[in-house]
Every structure is written in C-alpha cells, then in structure tokens.
Design a protein around this motif. Structure first.
Motif, short mmCIF file in Angstrom:
data_model
loop_
_atom_site.label_atom_id
_atom_site.label_comp_id
_atom_site.label_asym_id
_atom_site.label_seq_id
_atom_site.Cartn_x
_atom_site.Cartn_y
_atom_site.Cartn_z
N UNK A 63 1.32 -1.23 0.34
CA UNK A 63 0.00 0.08 0.30
C UNK A 63 0.85 1.23 0.13
N UNK A 64 0.44 2.60 -0.85
CA UNK A 64 1.64 3.82 -0.71
C UNK A 64 2.46 3.88 -2.15
N UNK A 65 2.97 2.96 -2.61
CA UNK A 65 3.75 2.63 -3.20
C UNK A 65 2.98 3.75 -4.45
N UNK A 66 4.23 3.87 -5.24
CA UNK A 66 4.36 4.70 -6.56
C UNK A 66 4.72 3.89 -7.72
N UNK A 67 4.00 3.57 -8.68
CA UNK A 67 4.29 2.53 -9.76
C UNK A 67 4.25 3.32 -11.16
N UNK A 68 5.92 3.86 -11.72
CA UNK A 68 5.93 4.10 -12.35
C UNK A 68 6.09 3.51 -14.15
N UNK A 69 5.53 2.99 -14.81
CA UNK A 69 6.04 1.77 -16.21
C UNK A 69 6.08 2.71 -17.40
N UNK A 70 7.34 2.70 -17.50
CA UNK A 70 6.82 2.94 -19.35
C UNK A 70 6.59 2.12 -20.53
N UNK B 211 14.78 4.59 -4.98
CA UNK B 211 13.87 4.09 -5.31
C UNK B 211 14.19 2.50 -6.06
N UNK B 212 12.88 1.83 -5.88
CA UNK B 212 13.62 0.02 -6.92
C UNK B 212 13.18 0.55 -8.49
N UNK B 213 14.33 -0.19 -8.86
CA UNK B 213 14.24 -0.21 -9.94
C UNK B 213 14.65 -1.25 -10.97
N UNK B 214 12.65 -1.80 -11.13
CA UNK B 214 13.41 -2.74 -11.99
C UNK B 214 13.32 -2.55 -13.74
N UNK B 215 14.48 -3.53 -13.95
CA UNK B 215 14.45 -2.90 -15.61
C UNK B 215 14.56 -4.29 -16.20
N UNK B 216 13.52 -4.86 -17.33
CA UNK B 216 13.44 -6.45 -17.64
C UNK B 216 15.23 -5.95 -19.10
N UNK C 223 12.72 9.77 -16.37
CA UNK C 223 12.64 11.38 -16.22
C UNK C 223 12.03 11.32 -14.79
N UNK C 224 10.82 11.01 -15.49
CA UNK C 224 9.38 11.10 -14.28
C UNK C 224 9.35 10.23 -13.17
N UNK C 225 10.90 9.42 -13.29
CA UNK C 225 10.36 8.84 -11.67
C UNK C 225 11.60 10.11 -10.59
N UNK C 226 11.71 11.09 -11.34
CA UNK C 226 12.65 11.76 -10.63
C UNK C 226 11.75 13.04 -10.46
N UNK C 227 10.91 13.25 -10.93
CA UNK C 227 9.81 13.77 -10.39
C UNK C 227 9.13 13.62 -9.48
N UNK C 228 8.77 12.18 -9.20
CA UNK C 228 7.71 12.17 -8.22
C UNK C 228 8.57 11.68 -7.03
N UNK D 231 9.24 4.18 -4.81
CA UNK D 231 8.78 4.62 -5.90
C UNK D 231 9.64 3.05 -6.59
N UNK D 232 8.66 2.91 -7.49
CA UNK D 232 9.06 1.13 -8.18
C UNK D 232 9.04 1.82 -9.59
N UNK D 233 9.83 1.99 -10.15
CA UNK D 233 9.90 2.09 -11.63
C UNK D 233 9.88 0.34 -12.46
N UNK D 234 9.04 0.21 -13.43
CA UNK D 234 8.92 -0.87 -14.26
C UNK D 234 9.37 -0.47 -15.45
#
Length: 572
Positions: free
Chosen positions: A379-386, A458-463, A418-423, A432-435
């Motif tokens: 709960x409360x996570x910010x999820x950024x998705x490309x 942040x936690x950055x998940x890169x495939x 870039x949006x991750x820096x903003x959030x 903040x989780x970046x996918x």
C-alpha cells in the motif's frame, strides 16, 4: 488603476513567488545563457529548489511526474534549442492532462525591438516560431513584457491548474531584473464557481437517470485523478451500490480493494463481467472518457449510446450539454440528490491474482516475474511504468493508496525514468517502483545520475531482453532494427556515482529475483532481469498484433510468416 494593495518586485522574483504560492517547490531544467538571470534570482531568494537535469526532455518528463503527485509542476529551459528539446514531454503532458508550466528564458526584448540577430534562433529575424510551436501542445502561451507580466503570469498559472494542461511562457532575458508593481495578495488557486442554474439542472438530470436505472455503472478515465474526484466517484458508487470500472490510463485512481470496483474496461479485451456491466448498463456515467486504441481493446469498446459524459468543466446528458459546471460540484450534488440503495444485485468484483509456485532454479520468465512483483507491491507505492512489457502492471491487483504513473495516451518511451525523478522529488517519503524495459531505459538513462545525486532510494526493475519487445509484437520479430546494444545495466549506479551505496542485482532465475526482492530498501535497489527476447505477456503481444493490423492495414508486411511475436506461455 486597481485599488488592491500592491508592492514593487522584480519580474523574475514575482514569477518565482507566484510559482511558490501555487504550490510548486522545485524547478527542473537545464541552465542556458537566456535563463541564467532567473536561475540567479532563484539562487538569491531561495524561493524554489533547483533540480538540474541532464536534458530538457528529461526535465519535461520530471516536471510531468512531479505534477501528477504535487498538483502542478514547472521546468525552465532556454530559447529554441531548450524549448524544442522539451516540447515532446510537454506535448505528453497535454495528452495526459497534466498541469505543467514551461518557462523559457528567451531573446532579450532589446533584440526583438531592434531586430538584432541572436543565437538559438533561425537567424532570419523571426521571434515567434517557438511560441507558435508550443501553441500546438499547450493551453496558453505568452511572451512576458514589463507591461503584461503580472496579468500573464497569473493567467498562465491559473490556466494550467484549472484546465489540468501545460502552458508556456517566454521570459526575455533582459527584463527579469526590472521592477514592476505587483499584487501584494497571494495567488489563490480556485475554480470559478459553477453557473447556479446549469449546476442545478445538470445534477437533477444525472440524478434522475441514475435513480431510474436498473443497472447503472461508472467508467473512470484519468481525469478523475487530475480533477481530484476519486473520493466522490467512490462515494456515489457506495451510496447507490454501483459498479465502477477504469480505463487503463486511470489505473489505481479508484482503490482496487473498493467493494464496488470491477476492474479495467478495455473493449472486447475486458474480462466478461466488466464488459457486460459497462456495455449493458442502462445508465453509464463516464468520467473524462477519451478513447484511443490502447484503451479500447483496439477500438472494440462500445459504450451505450446514451452514456452520460462528464468532463472537467462540462457534461453531456442525452441531448443536453451543460457548460460552466465543475466536475467536483456536479458529483457532490449528485451524491446528495440520489437515493441510498441497499438491495441492488451484487456485481462481480476484481478477483485476487492466482499464485503458483515457480521453480526457483528455472530461467526467469515473464509469468514468474510478474507473479513475484504482485507479491512485492505494498500500500502507498508509486508505480512508474514505461511502454512495453511493463504494461503487464495493468493486470496486477494493487493495494490501497498506490499511484500509477505512465504515458499511456502519449506513449513516449523513456518517459518513466525522467518522471521517476519528478515523483521522487514530489513525494520523497513514499516508495517508488520503476518498471522499464532496456529499450525504453536507454533513451533517458542519464537521469539515473540525477536520482543518485539527490540520494533518492527508488526500486528500479529493468527487463533486459535485447531490444524493443513490444515492437517485435508489431513487426520485425527477428529484425536488427528492434535490437539494441547490450549494456551492463546493473553496473550503471556505480558508473554514475562511484561512491553509491545502491544495491544492484543481475537476475536470471526466480530464486535470483526473490533474493533481490528481499533486499532492504534503505538505498536505491537496481534489479536487472535477464529474459528471453521472445517472451512477453500475452496481453501485451496480442495488443501489438492487433495494433499492427490497425497501423498497416490488410496489405501490410505483418501478414508474412514469423514476423511477429505471438502469445505463448503467459496470459496474465
């Protein structure tokens, strides 16, 4: 002359003051000679905090991400080269209804008045080209002068905030230090009140139709978030026991644990109970609905012809159009006007994702990956998705108070970094989780250095699957144009900041992934997951296959054999 109290201020100081009064605490951008005077005023006054980015494009993405969590964002660029670098991100803000203020330090008024040639121009004596360019992607534009600065600064900030759209202002470099008379009172962010009669009539029309319906439903697009009416939507749904579905652009806007939440409506790609509830409703209330192929199951959505269409400042009910009404006032009035319903037949609600045990030593697959991610989100996570295979996030069930950030309508790859820096800047106390995929990441990877510079975690998940997988679903499954250079992604935090404490992982199996997910998040976590280039979520690939038919038509090259990825092992 106005009788309101006034004071004298430098134009640049007044602009910074107004931004602060509007709730903007940070300014993103890149320094250039035409904006250095405003940057010096920012430095001297301490009004805002400067967040220098690696490019103007990334600054525009950061301001967009910041605005989604903060309510308003701003960036600073320089004439021509900076403005055009940022224009793609600002256009994305227009498409995604995000209020961003793009400030451009521009050609001195002296040069404009005298027709003097300047750099960062076309060297042809023209001065309005970039105002013209931004007129296509912003709600309002202006070049500031000592005579119009007060009026235009307030107009543009209020327009961005009220319309939830970007604006563009040019600040000539030789006027920022000029003193002008300005209002002493602070800028007040307030919606103009609705026309009383139009508001009453609109509320009565909507309430009457909802009350008479036997199978009402609500469909939510991203404007429910932009105009801050998610709580009103849920309040109405709860009072009348009405099911609520979302377009994928509005992921997480409605609490997915809310008892009346159905799931995502995506035309024929919707789950059956969602499809039936929306398309067979005898009174569908849509909030800000703007269909494109990505949000309608490749143009298969079919809303009832008499759908009520509510927007930020107008509503359609049948043949009647109501102007000069605000969405929040309308919904609050409807909640008060409709009866409380307690005996409506329950609808199906979103089911929890099935969990199966993955072989820890087996090669990591998309199916196992997203199953593990489902268990990691809290709960409360910010999820950024490309854009790309990370769209599998749409199929996850999110806990309460999460925020989804993506460029779904605009579809600009690389946006999320870039949006991750903003959030992170707007809400540093949230996780903040970046996918992101390797292809998207390579467009804006340098902004990772800024994130590290500011000690964000942040936690950055890169495939890492060797290229543009979503494009392989359209066309060119094995073609070199969908391949990219293979970087040592997990090494980049150390490259960008040698003294970093970031934890990096290279993941090849489910066991590797679980080890990464168990790491403490007291610093940045960077997870590079190695996957087969032809493995992708079935829903993503099916959409790409259908998208190719829309894009290229019946004579297109997608009909050749083995030129597209096809769904195989994953249908999450």
């Amino acid at each position: 002359m106005s009788s309101s109290p006034s004071r004298r201020m430098k134009i640049g100081d007044f602009l910074l003051r107004r931004l602060e009064e509007a709730g903007v605490r940070h300014l993103f951008g890149v320094p250039g000679d035409f904006n250095l005077e405003l940057l010096q005023q920012l430095q001297d006054t301490g009004t805002l905090k400067w967040i220098g980015t690696c490019s103007e494009l990334n600054a525009s993405y950061a301001a967009d991400g910041y605005a989604r969590l903060n309510g308003l964002g701003a960036l600073l660029v320089t004439n021509g080269v900076g403005a055009l670098s940022a224009i793609n991100g600002v256009a994305g803000s227009y498409s995604e209804h995000v209020p961003v203020i793009c400030i451009c330090g521009s050609i001195p008024l002296r040069s404009i008045d005298r027709g003097l040639g300047m750099h960062h121009t076309m060297a042809d004596g023209t001065w309005d080209r970039f105002l013209g360019a931004y007129a296509q992607v912003t709600a309002a534009q202006a070049r500031l002068t000592p005579h119009n600065a007060v009026t235009e600064i307030d107009r543009l900030i209020l327009t961005a905030w009220r319309e939830k759209l970007p604006v563009y202002m040019e600040l000539p470099s030789d006027i920022a230090y000029l003193d002008i008379e300005v209002p002493a009172a602070p800028l007040m962010l307030a919606e103009p009140p609705s026309d009383p009669e139009r508001l009453r009539s609109c509320i009565a029309a909507i309430a009457g139709r909802l009350s008479a319906a036997t199978s009402p439903a609500i469909l939510v697009d991203l404007d429910a978030d932009r105009f801050g009416v998610a709580s009103e939507v849920m309040g109405l749904a709860d009072k009348m026991q009405v099911p609520v579905a979302m377009i994928n652009t509005a992921k997480a806007v409605i609490d997915e644990t809310f008892p009346h939440y159905l799931g995502i409506y995506n035309g024929k790609a919707s789950k059956p109970h969602v499809h039936e509830a929306i398309e067979s409703s005898d009174c569908l209330l849509s909030i800000g609905y703007r269909p494109i192929e990505v949000t309608t199951g490749d143009v298969t959505a079919s809303l009832p012809v008499d759908t009520i269409r509510a927007r930020g400042h107008s509503v359609d009910v049948g043949d009647d159009n109501y102007q000069a009404v605000t969405l929040k006032e309308v919904l609050r009035g409807v909640i008060d006007a409709v009866p409380h319903v307690s005996n409506r037949t329950p609808r199906h609600v979103a089911a929890a994702a099935a969990s199966t045990h993955a072989d820890g030593s087996a090669k990591l697959t998309q199916a196992a990956y997203w199953q593990a991610i489902q268990g990691y989100i809290r709960p409360g996570d910010v999820l950024l998705v490309d854009n790309g295979t990370s769209y599998a996030v749409f199929g996850l069930n999110l806990p309460p108070k999460c925020t989804f950030v993506g460029s779904v309508n605009w579809g600009s790859i690389g946006y999320s970094v870039g949006a991750l820096l903003g959030t992170l800047t707007a809400a540093p106390d949230r996780r903040h989780l970046l996918f992101v995929g390797d292809g998207s990441f390579q467009l804006t990877a340098q902004e990772l250095s800024t994130i590290l510079r500011h000690d964000h975690k942040p936690v950055i998940f890169l495939i890492n699957n060797g290229g543009y997988t979503i494009e392989r679903g359209y066309l060119g499954k094995t073609e070199h144009y969908n391949d990219i250079a293979n970087w040592a992604y997990a090494d980049l935090p150390k490259v960008f900041r040698p003294d970093t404490s970031a934890r990096s992982f290279v993941v090849k199996t489910s066991r590797d992934l679980q080890n990464a997910l168990s790491a403490p998040n007291d610093t940045m976590i960077f997870v590079e997951s190695i996957m087969d280039p032809y493995d992708a979520p079935a829903a993503v690939i099916s959409s790409s296959n259908s998208g190719a038919d829309i894009d290229y038509g019946p004579r297109g090259p997608q009909h050749r054999g083995n030129v597209q990825l096809r769904p195989a092992t994953y249908d999450g």
